[in-house]
Scaffold this active site. Structure first.
Site, PDB file in Angstrom:
ATOM      1  N   ASP A  19       1.573   4.984   0.609  1.00 38.49           N
ATOM      2  CA  ASP A  19       0.981   6.068   1.384  1.00 38.49           C
ATOM      3  C   ASP A  19       0.957   7.370   0.578  1.00 38.49           C
ATOM      4  O   ASP A  19       1.885   7.672  -0.175  1.00 38.49           O
ATOM      5  CB  ASP A  19       1.831   6.253   2.655  1.00 38.49           C
ATOM      6  CG  ASP A  19       1.160   7.146   3.686  1.00 38.49           C
ATOM      7  OD1 ASP A  19      -0.033   6.945   3.935  1.00 38.49           O
ATOM      8  OD2 ASP A  19       1.848   8.028   4.241  1.00 38.49           O
ATOM      9  N   GLU A  67      -2.671   5.201  -1.970  1.00 37.66           N
ATOM     10  CA  GLU A  67      -3.731   5.890  -1.235  1.00 37.66           C
ATOM     11  C   GLU A  67      -4.033   7.231  -1.901  1.00 37.66           C
ATOM     12  O   GLU A  67      -3.433   8.248  -1.541  1.00 37.66           O
ATOM     13  CB  GLU A  67      -3.305   6.108   0.232  1.00 37.66           C
ATOM     14  CG  GLU A  67      -4.362   6.782   1.068  1.00 37.66           C
ATOM     15  CD  GLU A  67      -3.795   7.749   2.098  1.00 37.66           C
ATOM     16  OE1 GLU A  67      -4.554   8.173   2.973  1.00 37.66           O
ATOM     17  OE2 GLU A  67      -2.590   8.088   2.027  1.00 37.66           O
ATOM     18  N   HIS A 115      -7.868   3.220   8.957  1.00 32.61           N
ATOM     19  CA  HIS A 115      -7.319   3.878  10.138  1.00 32.61           C
ATOM     20  C   HIS A 115      -7.405   5.399  10.085  1.00 32.61           C
ATOM     21  O   HIS A 115      -6.956   6.069  11.012  1.00 32.61           O
ATOM     22  CB  HIS A 115      -5.858   3.443  10.307  1.00 32.61           C
ATOM     23  CG  HIS A 115      -5.017   3.825   9.128  1.00 32.61           C
ATOM     24  ND1 HIS A 115      -5.292   3.396   7.848  1.00 32.61           N
ATOM     25  CD2 HIS A 115      -3.915   4.601   9.023  1.00 32.61           C
ATOM     26  CE1 HIS A 115      -4.397   3.907   7.017  1.00 32.61           C
ATOM     27  NE2 HIS A 115      -3.551   4.642   7.699  1.00 32.61           N
ATOM     28  N   ASP A 116      -7.926   5.944   8.990  1.00 35.62           N
ATOM     29  CA  ASP A 116      -8.089   7.394   8.890  1.00 35.62           C
ATOM     30  C   ASP A 116      -9.556   7.826   8.912  1.00 35.62           C
ATOM     31  O   ASP A 116      -9.851   8.999   8.710  1.00 35.62           O
ATOM     32  CB  ASP A 116      -7.456   7.906   7.586  1.00 35.62           C
ATOM     33  CG  ASP A 116      -5.950   7.701   7.553  1.00 35.62           C
ATOM     34  OD1 ASP A 116      -5.302   7.844   8.599  1.00 35.62           O
ATOM     35  OD2 ASP A 116      -5.426   7.384   6.470  1.00 35.62           O
ATOM     36  N   ARG A 132       0.889  -1.157   0.000  1.00 30.09           N
ATOM     37  CA  ARG A 132       0.000   0.000   0.000  1.00 30.09           C
ATOM     38  C   ARG A 132       0.924   1.202   0.000  1.00 30.09           C
ATOM     39  O   ARG A 132       1.812   1.310   0.852  1.00 30.09           O
ATOM     40  CB  ARG A 132      -0.873   0.030   1.255  1.00 30.09           C
ATOM     41  CG  ARG A 132      -1.643   1.364   1.434  1.00 30.09           C
ATOM     42  CD  ARG A 132      -2.016   1.577   2.882  1.00 30.09           C
ATOM     43  NE  ARG A 132      -2.868   2.736   3.110  1.00 30.09           N
ATOM     44  CZ  ARG A 132      -2.421   3.964   3.465  1.00 30.09           C
ATOM     45  NH1 ARG A 132      -1.121   4.207   3.603  1.00 30.09           N
ATOM     46  NH2 ARG A 132      -3.273   4.947   3.696  1.00 30.09           N
TER      47      ARG A 132
HETATM   48  C1  GLC Z   1      -1.849   8.661   5.065  1.00 32.92           C
HETATM   49  C2  GLC Z   1      -2.102   7.740   6.192  1.00 32.92           C
HETATM   50  C3  GLC Z   1      -2.330   8.547   7.406  1.00 32.92           C
HETATM   51  C4  GLC Z   1      -1.042   9.317   7.693  1.00 32.92           C
HETATM   52  C5  GLC Z   1      -0.629  10.130   6.481  1.00 32.92           C
HETATM   53  C6  GLC Z   1       0.778  10.628   6.580  1.00 32.92           C
HETATM   54  O1  GLC Z   1      -2.896   9.508   4.815  1.00 32.92           O
HETATM   55  O2  GLC Z   1      -3.149   6.868   5.897  1.00 32.92           O
HETATM   56  O3  GLC Z   1      -2.680   7.751   8.482  1.00 32.92           O
HETATM   57  O4  GLC Z   1      -1.204  10.175   8.768  1.00 32.92           O
HETATM   58  O5  GLC Z   1      -0.679   9.369   5.313  1.00 32.92           O
HETATM   59  O6  GLC Z   1       1.693   9.591   6.397  1.00 32.92           O
END
Ligand code: GLC
Ligand code: CA
Length: 737
Positions: free
Chosen positions: A257, A285, A355-356, A255
């Site tokens: 980020d 993401e 998790h977000d 995944r």
């Molecule tokens: C992504 C993650 C998040 C994190 C951010 C910075 O959005 O999913 O949890 O805080 O990246 O790495």
């Protein structure tokens, strides 16, 4: 049903145990089915389970960080709680995860992070504050622990993905080298750079993004996280070598980020480098907020070589089953839109929450639990590769954003309804290619009822969800591809064993209509037919990776490829002989041909029969270089945009509609200078000029004079900076703010 599951599990274990014994020495000629754990480019048969490593199970208290980094009872939710790779492993060996049926894990960022609290009391338990991308986070275990976890997972038919950061290191502040660790970055223990000792510009120093534009997001920092400049040769080389450490440890997927905050061109070069080493499933993401559509997200999924986390899917699902501010018709609309927008819909990672976000479960009420089951049923049967966030099967709560939605996993009850539903549908996904590769057809929809069908040749899965908790639904004249057997009405049992109040249905012959039936309030039912013998033609379901160099191997999965080698067609031109390195009934491996850079449609042919073709497979002309194109003195009026047009495919192959851009002019270079980054073949002579378009995409002017020429280097990154020759066909320029 449960016998089938056990049998299937044993088969996987038997097979995979043998390979665990011979790790690294797998004979490539040995047969393995498309759904095997060794197929790390096709996740369509898998259900991914996302784990926040620190919040799952503490399997080894000896690696726990010391105070003040640790919260033993996990009540200080910004601190480490002790979870680790041994803990994850224990939930494989004690049977919990295998019983749930998930066949891939997504683990938090595994790399070494800043090990200090940062005011007021935050820590790196989440993994997003890296300091050394080539070393492990000691709170999660050693590299040996990590590799052991992978070996154990593989032996149980479970793949392992990691979350990986490419955008940033740790919190840092301009002109304050005492803040936290000043974003110091290490290369396997050797200091590479610090945020405030960065003469060479390995970091961006443009302040924090306000998310107002892609230019702003890509070049400024996300929150206070020291923002890496991937275009800097040392950072480019570092990130490309760091991921190899994890590929060599045996991961099956990544995944990626915050892909929205990094140059797409550079990311394409990064994925190309991964594919050249050992291709694995990659999903970025690309965050899309609720009620928004973002064409750039689709474009990224179609052009970067990686898939994305399917936010359009997740946001719609959440609107329908969590917030209930959209009705069931939204599901079909979303599938239509995304089905048309993604080149490879099957590879996009669908999910309910992560998790977000607020967890999908709203409360402990039975009504809310049922909504979770409905959302799970939809995600586990609809197109895409589904991912479940840890604890959803236990109805864990966590409304409010991080870290409230990242509580310690509190129970491992195998008896919940959600657990049973995941178990049954994960088994169905493994077994029935309709869920892996099938088409989507909406059969019946009302604001509260959604009935749809997935179909792959002789295999069909029909799904019905009645969202209304109070009202029964009467279903008459439902048409289906499920068939009646032997000329007599045929009964199909509910695959969910009526655990969500479903019923069996009867399919009548002739019109293929389902006999009228009633669906109880809140009911979910799934009916399936598997008939691989319905056809003997080759059936192509999936191809991956979708991008590679000539000579690199891609994997085709499907059915009825036969046991005797046929050929693989690239845009109808056959390829056979030595180019085909593996051929069995459900899986073919073939080396990409040297046919010239571009996109190809792939199909399988044998005994004169040809499969459907699978489009959008990109053959790269050479290893990729991230090239920054800068132009000075280029005037334009407000609202006008500049693009780079050239002979290379990445520069539009001389078609102005596909030119690279729009170019940026506010941050790294400022008007009247502009820049954009493109992923281009190494060691190649390019020629290009600039074009100016209006917001609607109409070409207003082309650069006059001779085209610019540039030969790309053998690797790494490069910059070419030129002065505009002038515009032809342009009206007199006005100043751009
Ligand atoms: C992504 C993650 C998040 C994190 C951010 C910075 O959005 O999913 O949890 O805080 O990246 O790495
Ligand atoms: Ca621990």
């Amino acid at each position: 049903m449960s016998d089938e599951i056990t049998m299937q599990k044993n088969r996987f274990c038997a097979l995979a145990l043998a390979c665990a014994l011979a790790i690294g020495a797998l004979p490539t000629a040995r047969a393995f089915p498309a759904t095997d754990v060794r197929n790390s480019v096709d996740f369509t048969s898998d259900v991914i389970y996302q784990i926040v490593t620190d919040r799952f199970v503490d399997g080894d208290p000896s690696n726990n960080p010391k105070a003040p980094l640790l919260s033993k009872d996990c009540r200080l939710t910004h601190l480490y709680c002790g979870g680790d790779w041994k803990g994850v492993e224990s939930k494989i060996t004690d049977g919990y995860l295998p019983a749930l049926g998930v066949s891939a894990l997504l683990l938090s960022v595994p790399v070494e992070n800043v090990m200090a609290t940062i005011a007021p009391s935050s820590s790196s338990y989440h993994g997003y504050w890296p300091r050394d991308f080539k070393r492990v986070n000691p709170a999660f275990g050693t590299m040996a622990d990590f590799k052991h976890l992978i070996a154990v997972a593989h032996a149980h038919g479970i793949k392992v993905m990691i979350d990986f950061v490419i955008n940033q290191t740790s919190p840092a502040r301009e002109d304050d080298d005492q803040y936290a660790e000043d974003g110091r970055l290490y290369d396997d223990g050797k200091l590479l750079v610090a945020f405030n000792a960065d003469a060479g510009g390995m970091y961006h120093h443009y302040g924090e993004t306000d998310f107002s534009s892609v230019e702003d997001m890509r070049n400024k920092s996300l929150y206070d996280l020291a923002d890496l400049d991937q275009q800097h040769p040392a950072i480019d080389a570092y990130l490309k070598s760091a991921i190899l450490v994890w590929l060599d440890a045996g991961i099956d997927g990544i995944r990626v980020d915050t892909v929205k905050h990094v140059s797409p061109a550079w990311q394409k070069t990064w994925v190309a480098a991964i594919n050249s080493h050992r291709p694995v499933f990659t999903a970025g993401e690309w965050y899309v907020p609720r009620n928004e559509t973002d064409p750039a997200g689709y474009q990224f999924a179609n052009q970067s070589g990686m898939s994305v986390l399917d936010f359009p899917f997740a946001q719609t699902l959440r609107a329908v089953f969590r917030y209930r501010d959209k009705d069931m018709t939204a599901l079909g609309q979303m599938l239509d839109e995304t089905g048309a927008a993604y080149l490879h819909p099957l590879d996009q990672v669908t999910f309910l929450d992560n998790h977000d976000q607020n967890r999908i479960t709203l409360s402990d009420s039975p009504e809310h639990h049922r909504l979770v089951e409905q959302a799970l049923a939809f995600a586990l049967t609809a197109r895409g590769t589904p991912m479940i966030y840890y604890g959803t099967e236990q109805y864990m709560l966590g409304a409010g954003h991080a870290p409230l939605n990242r509580a310690m996993m509190d129970k491992f009850d195998r008896g919940t309804a959600a657990f049973g539903l995941v178990r049954r549908l994960a088994a169905l996904r493994k077994a029935n290619p309709a869920l892996q590769y099938g088409s989507h057809l909406q059969r019946f929809v009302t604001p509260d009822l959604y009935i749809f069908e997935r179909r792959f040749h002789g295999n069909t899965v029909l799904v019905a969800i009645n969202r209304n908790p109070y009202k029964e639904a009467s279903v008459t004249q439902l048409v289906t591809a499920l068939r009646c057997a032997n000329g007599a009405p045929t009964r199909y049992a509910d695959v969910l064993d009526e655990q969500q109040d479903g019923v069996a249905i009867t399919v009548n012959c002739g019109a293929a209509a389902v006999a009228p039936f009633k669906l109880a309030p809140g009911a979910v039912a799934v009916w399936a037919e598997r008939d691989d013998s319905a056809s003997t033609l080759p059936e192509l379901g999936h191809v991956g990776p979708v991008m590679g160099l000539a000579g690199e191997e891609i994997t085709l999965s499907g059915r009825h490829f036969g046991s005797v080698r046929g050929s693989v067609l690239f845009d109808a031109a056959p390829l056979d002989g030595a180019a085909i390195t593996h051929w069995e009934d459900t899986l073919i491996k073939v080396r990409l041909p040297a046919r010239g850079a571009g996109r190809y449609a792939v199909a399988v042919q044998r005994d004169g029969a040809r499969s459907d073709s699978y489009g959008g497979i990109e053959i790269l002309g050479a290893p990729q270089v991230s090239l920054r194109v800068v132009v000075d003195d280029a005037s334009a009026a407000a609202g006008e945009q500049l693009f780079v047009l050239g002979d290379d495919d990445a520069l539009g192959a001389n078609a102005a509609g596909r030119a690279a851009g729009p170019m940026d002019n506010r941050i790294v270079y400022r008007y009247p200078s502009w820049h954009t980054d493109v992923s281009v073949p190494a060691g190649t002579a390019l020629s290009f000029r600039f074009v100016k378009k209006n917001a609607a995409g109409t070409v207003l002017a082309r650069e006059s004079g001779a085209a610019h020429r540039f030969t790309t280097p053998a690797g790494g990154t490069a910059t070419v900076r030129v002065k505009l020759n002038g515009w032809s066909g342009a009206a007199a320029p006005a100043a751009q703010p």
